[in-house]
Scaffold this active site. Structure first.
Site, PDB file in Angstrom:
ATOM      1  N   GLU A 127      24.394 -25.718  45.768  1.00  0.00           N
ATOM      2  CA  GLU A 127      24.774 -25.581  47.187  1.00  0.00           C
ATOM      3  C   GLU A 127      24.767 -24.146  47.702  1.00  0.00           C
ATOM      4  O   GLU A 127      25.686 -23.728  48.397  1.00  0.00           O
ATOM      5  CB  GLU A 127      26.147 -26.227  47.418  1.00  0.00           C
ATOM      6  CG  GLU A 127      26.147 -27.699  47.055  1.00  0.00           C
ATOM      7  CD  GLU A 127      27.528 -28.365  47.158  1.00  0.00           C
ATOM      8  OE1 GLU A 127      28.493 -27.688  47.527  1.00  0.00           O
ATOM      9  OE2 GLU A 127      27.616 -29.576  46.860  1.00  0.00           O
ATOM     10  N   ASN A 169      20.400 -27.437  42.897  1.00  0.00           N
ATOM     11  CA  ASN A 169      20.959 -28.688  43.427  1.00  0.00           C
ATOM     12  C   ASN A 169      21.608 -28.460  44.786  1.00  0.00           C
ATOM     13  O   ASN A 169      22.366 -27.499  44.953  1.00  0.00           O
ATOM     14  CB  ASN A 169      22.024 -29.195  42.424  1.00  0.00           C
ATOM     15  CG  ASN A 169      22.520 -30.598  42.701  1.00  0.00           C
ATOM     16  OD1 ASN A 169      21.722 -31.518  42.846  1.00  0.00           O
ATOM     17  ND2 ASN A 169      23.837 -30.767  42.774  1.00  0.00           N
ATOM     18  N   HIS A 205      24.002 -37.483  49.461  1.00  0.00           N
ATOM     19  CA  HIS A 205      25.219 -38.099  50.013  1.00  0.00           C
ATOM     20  C   HIS A 205      24.842 -38.585  51.411  1.00  0.00           C
ATOM     21  O   HIS A 205      24.743 -37.788  52.345  1.00  0.00           O
ATOM     22  CB  HIS A 205      26.364 -37.084  50.061  1.00  0.00           C
ATOM     23  CG  HIS A 205      26.802 -36.620  48.717  1.00  0.00           C
ATOM     24  ND1 HIS A 205      27.411 -37.467  47.814  1.00  0.00           N
ATOM     25  CD2 HIS A 205      26.709 -35.420  48.100  1.00  0.00           C
ATOM     26  CE1 HIS A 205      27.683 -36.794  46.701  1.00  0.00           C
ATOM     27  NE2 HIS A 205      27.269 -35.559  46.844  1.00  0.00           N
ATOM     28  N   GLU A 232      23.315 -37.117  43.185  1.00  0.00           N
ATOM     29  CA  GLU A 232      24.697 -37.493  43.555  1.00  0.00           C
ATOM     30  C   GLU A 232      24.684 -38.612  44.586  1.00  0.00           C
ATOM     31  O   GLU A 232      25.504 -38.629  45.513  1.00  0.00           O
ATOM     32  CB  GLU A 232      25.460 -36.274  44.105  1.00  0.00           C
ATOM     33  CG  GLU A 232      25.486 -35.086  43.166  1.00  0.00           C
ATOM     34  CD  GLU A 232      26.305 -33.910  43.678  1.00  0.00           C
ATOM     35  OE1 GLU A 232      27.088 -34.073  44.631  1.00  0.00           O
ATOM     36  OE2 GLU A 232      26.156 -32.816  43.111  1.00  0.00           O
ATOM     37  N   ASP A 234      25.193 -41.464  47.025  1.00  0.00           N
ATOM     38  CA  ASP A 234      26.138 -42.453  47.546  1.00  0.00           C
ATOM     39  C   ASP A 234      25.810 -42.660  49.016  1.00  0.00           C
ATOM     40  O   ASP A 234      25.225 -41.785  49.660  1.00  0.00           O
ATOM     41  CB  ASP A 234      27.616 -42.129  47.283  1.00  0.00           C
ATOM     42  CG  ASP A 234      28.044 -40.720  47.667  1.00  0.00           C
ATOM     43  OD1 ASP A 234      27.327 -40.053  48.450  1.00  0.00           O
ATOM     44  OD2 ASP A 234      29.107 -40.286  47.214  1.00  0.00           O
TER      45      ASP A 234
HETATM   46  O1  G3I Z   1      42.892 -32.847  39.089  1.00  0.00           O
HETATM   47  C1  G3I Z   1      43.669 -32.374  40.196  1.00  0.00           C
HETATM   48  C2  G3I Z   1      45.051 -32.921  40.114  1.00  0.00           C
HETATM   49  O2  G3I Z   1      45.692 -32.433  38.960  1.00  0.00           O
HETATM   50  C3  G3I Z   1      45.821 -32.508  41.370  1.00  0.00           C
HETATM   51  O3  G3I Z   1      47.076 -33.092  41.372  1.00  0.00           O
HETATM   52  C4  G3I Z   1      45.061 -32.955  42.621  1.00  0.00           C
HETATM   53  C5  G3I Z   1      45.750 -32.517  43.904  1.00  0.00           C
HETATM   54  O4  G3I Z   1      44.813 -32.181  44.894  1.00  0.00           O
HETATM   55  O5  G3I Z   1      43.789 -32.393  42.584  1.00  0.00           O
HETATM   56  C6  G3I Z   1      43.025 -32.795  41.473  1.00  0.00           C
HETATM   57  O6  G3I Z   1      41.777 -32.172  41.533  1.00  0.00           O
HETATM   58  C7  G3I Z   1      40.877 -32.704  42.466  1.00  0.00           C
HETATM   59  C8  G3I Z   1      39.617 -33.127  41.695  1.00  0.00           C
HETATM   60  O7  G3I Z   1      38.621 -33.548  42.611  1.00  0.00           O
HETATM   61  C9  G3I Z   1      39.869 -34.269  40.726  1.00  0.00           C
HETATM   62  O8  G3I Z   1      40.253 -35.423  41.422  1.00  0.00           O
HETATM   63  C10 G3I Z   1      40.544 -31.647  43.476  1.00  0.00           C
HETATM   64  O9  G3I Z   1      41.685 -31.370  44.271  1.00  0.00           O
HETATM   65  C11 G3I Z   1      39.400 -32.083  44.350  1.00  0.00           C
HETATM   66  O10 G3I Z   1      38.998 -30.986  45.162  1.00  0.00           O
HETATM   67  C12 G3I Z   1      38.225 -32.512  43.488  1.00  0.00           C
HETATM   68  O11 G3I Z   1      37.226 -33.004  44.336  1.00  0.00           O
HETATM   69  C13 G3I Z   1      35.950 -32.991  43.787  1.00  0.00           C
HETATM   70  C14 G3I Z   1      35.026 -32.160  44.678  1.00  0.00           C
HETATM   71  O12 G3I Z   1      33.700 -32.222  44.169  1.00  0.00           O
HETATM   72  C15 G3I Z   1      35.478 -30.721  44.723  1.00  0.00           C
HETATM   73  O13 G3I Z   1      34.572 -29.931  45.429  1.00  0.00           O
HETATM   74  C16 G3I Z   1      35.434 -34.415  43.713  1.00  0.00           C
HETATM   75  O14 G3I Z   1      36.190 -35.142  42.733  1.00  0.00           O
HETATM   76  C17 G3I Z   1      33.963 -34.445  43.314  1.00  0.00           C
HETATM   77  O15 G3I Z   1      33.462 -35.747  43.467  1.00  0.00           O
HETATM   78  C18 G3I Z   1      33.180 -33.528  44.246  1.00  0.00           C
HETATM   79  O16 G3I Z   1      31.835 -33.518  43.826  1.00  0.00           O
HETATM   80  C19 G3I Z   1      30.948 -32.725  44.620  1.00  0.00           C
HETATM   81  C20 G3I Z   1      29.912 -32.141  43.686  1.00  0.00           C
HETATM   82  O17 G3I Z   1      30.539 -31.420  42.653  1.00  0.00           O
HETATM   83  C21 G3I Z   1      28.932 -31.249  44.443  1.00  0.00           C
HETATM   84  N1  G3I Z   1      28.353 -31.943  45.569  1.00  0.00           N
HETATM   85  C22 G3I Z   1      29.282 -32.597  46.467  1.00  0.00           C
HETATM   86  C23 G3I Z   1      30.216 -33.529  45.716  1.00  0.00           C
HETATM   87  C24 G3I Z   1      31.163 -34.242  46.664  1.00  0.00           C
HETATM   88  O18 G3I Z   1      32.023 -33.370  47.311  1.00  0.00           O
END
Ligand code: G3I
Length: 300
Positions: A127, A169, A205, A232, A234
């Site tokens: 990105e 990516n 996405h 990715e 969806d």
């Molecule tokens: O694990 C912590 C947890 O301990 C905490 O209590 C909670 C509170 O916010 O956060 C948890 O972490 C979160 C993590 O996902 C696991 O669920 C993060 O806040 C959250 O920001 C994170 O989001 C991820 C996101 O990337 C971050 O940028 C998504 O799961 C994940 O699907 C998403 O994936 C991205 C790709 O890497 C890049 N392309 C876009 C895609 C979608 O956004």
């Protein structure tokens, strides 16, 4: 064939899913994962904040859970991601200049070395291009270290794991537009100058429509001499979800250098999105979108 992975394998492709480590202990989840998919990507566990929480102190425990599951179950493994403006550990967010450049390169080297030989394809840089009409780079602390930060990351990744395919990516690159053209020009330049790059990931996405030139866009990148992967996928739920999933799958199959598709999760209730964008519902039932993908992979 009756599963996504086996159907994709008929043409030498993989069909993968993003996986959070926490789900690997849920048997209802792993039953679907193991049955349907032949590649996995760590949804968060190999990112910079997860793998280097303190500078110079690496933690591969959650990433290794994913890697070990892949190895034990005979799945290919995509690496995601070595360098990104987001999900940086706190210590990195406030760095700049040569110190940040060096820290980024050390991160790339250490993580790619740890997983050396286990990763099919790495998202080396994620990105880095701006949305909108500029076609230029996204501003970030990494970009401000110099425009050559991306090629420096690719060279470090190649040195650390010469066997992995190295991908760039990004998202909002689903048709021929200013952003995808900016990336296209970078890849063309990298190929001309011998910067090591093997593949481009199209996150895909998607909303309720698909760019009419989706396949043509994949093809123009393939024509530069790189593989392309849907990394990715969806799609918003609505009248078109199954049709769009089918069309994306057929587009990949029509491009010989499109080597595989990854969906960004397994069941709707585990998605980062709230609009039920995946192939299985929260009970693990196959949705119409699943059947559209499977039929496309089977050529029916
Ligand atoms: O694990 C912590 C947890 O301990 C905490 O209590 C909670 C509170 O916010 O956060 C948890 O972490 C979160 C993590 O996902 C696991 O669920 C993060 O806040 C959250 O920001 C994170 O989001 C991820 C996101 O990337 C971050 O940028 C998504 O799961 C994940 O699907 C998403 O994936 C991205 C790709 O890497 C890049 N392309 C876009 C895609 C979608 O956004």
């Amino acid at each position: 064939e009756s599963t996504l992975g086996a159907a994709a394998a008929q043409s030498g492709r993989y069909f993968g899913a993003a996986v959070p480590a926490g789900r690997l202990s849920e048997s209802a989840y792993t039953t679907i994962l193991n049955r349907e998919f032949n590649s996995i990507t760590a949804e968060n566990e190999m990112k910079m904040d997860a793998t280097e929480p303190q500078q110079g102190q690496f933690n591969f425990s959650r990433g290794d859970q994913i890697a070990n599951w892949a190895l034990q179950n005979g799945k290919q493994l995509r690496g995601h991601t070595l360098a990104w403006h987001a999900q940086q550990p706190g210590w990195m967010q406030n760095m700049e200049g040569p110190a940040l450049r060096q820290a980024m390169l050390n991160h790339v080297t250490q993580v790619a070395t740890h997983y050396r030989g286990k990763i099919h394809s790495w998202d080396v840089v994620n990105e880095a291009f701006a949305d909108g009409g500029s076609g230029g780079r996204r501003d970030s602390n990494l970009q401000r270290t110099g425009n050559d930060w991306i090629e420096a990351a690719f060279r470090a990744a190649r040195a650390a794991d010469p066997g992995a395919k190295l991908c760039y990516n990004d998202y909002n690159t689903d048709g021929i537009n200013a952003k995808s053209t900016g990336i296209y020009n970078m890849v063309r330049d990298f190929k001309a100058r011998g910067v090591p790059i093997d593949c481009v990931g199209f996150q895909s996405h998607l909303g309720t429509s698909l760019a009419s030139d989706y396949q043509a866009n994949l093809q123009r990148f393939a024509d530069l001499g790189v593989d392309v992967q849907i990394t990715e996928l969806d799609v918003a739920e609505g009248g078109n979800q199954a049709n769009i999933y089918g069309a994306v799958t057929r587009a990949c199959l029509a491009v010989s250098r499109c080597t595989g598709i990854t969906v960004w999760g397994v069941r709707d209730d585990t998605s980062w999105r709230s609009d039920n964008p995946l192939l299985f519902d929260r009970s693990g039932n196959k949705k119409p979108a699943y059947h559209a993908v499977l039929d496309a992979l089977n050529g029916v």
